[in-house]
Scaffold this motif. Structure first.
Motif: not given
Length: 52
Positions: A8-18
């Motif tokens: 999750a930390r490697t995903l782009p900001e707009d794709q990270k789980p909330e």
């Protein structure tokens, strides 16, 4: 856990789980402690006092 995973930390900001709400241990804004053992014990004691 999924919000804090390595993937999750490697995903782009707009794709990270909330993951909301999220609290850290000892955060004064957290409504309940992580470990509810003491809270449950206090509630049980109160219930036993009230029963006739």
């Amino acid at each position: 856990m999924r919000c804090q995973s390595r993937l999750a930390r490697t995903l782009p900001e707009d794709q990270k789980p909330e993951c909301r709400p999220y609290w850290e241990k000892d955060d004064p804004a957290m409504p309940l402690p992580f470990d509810l053992t003491d809270v449950v014990s206090e509630l049980r004691a109160l219930l036993l006092e009230v029963k006739p």
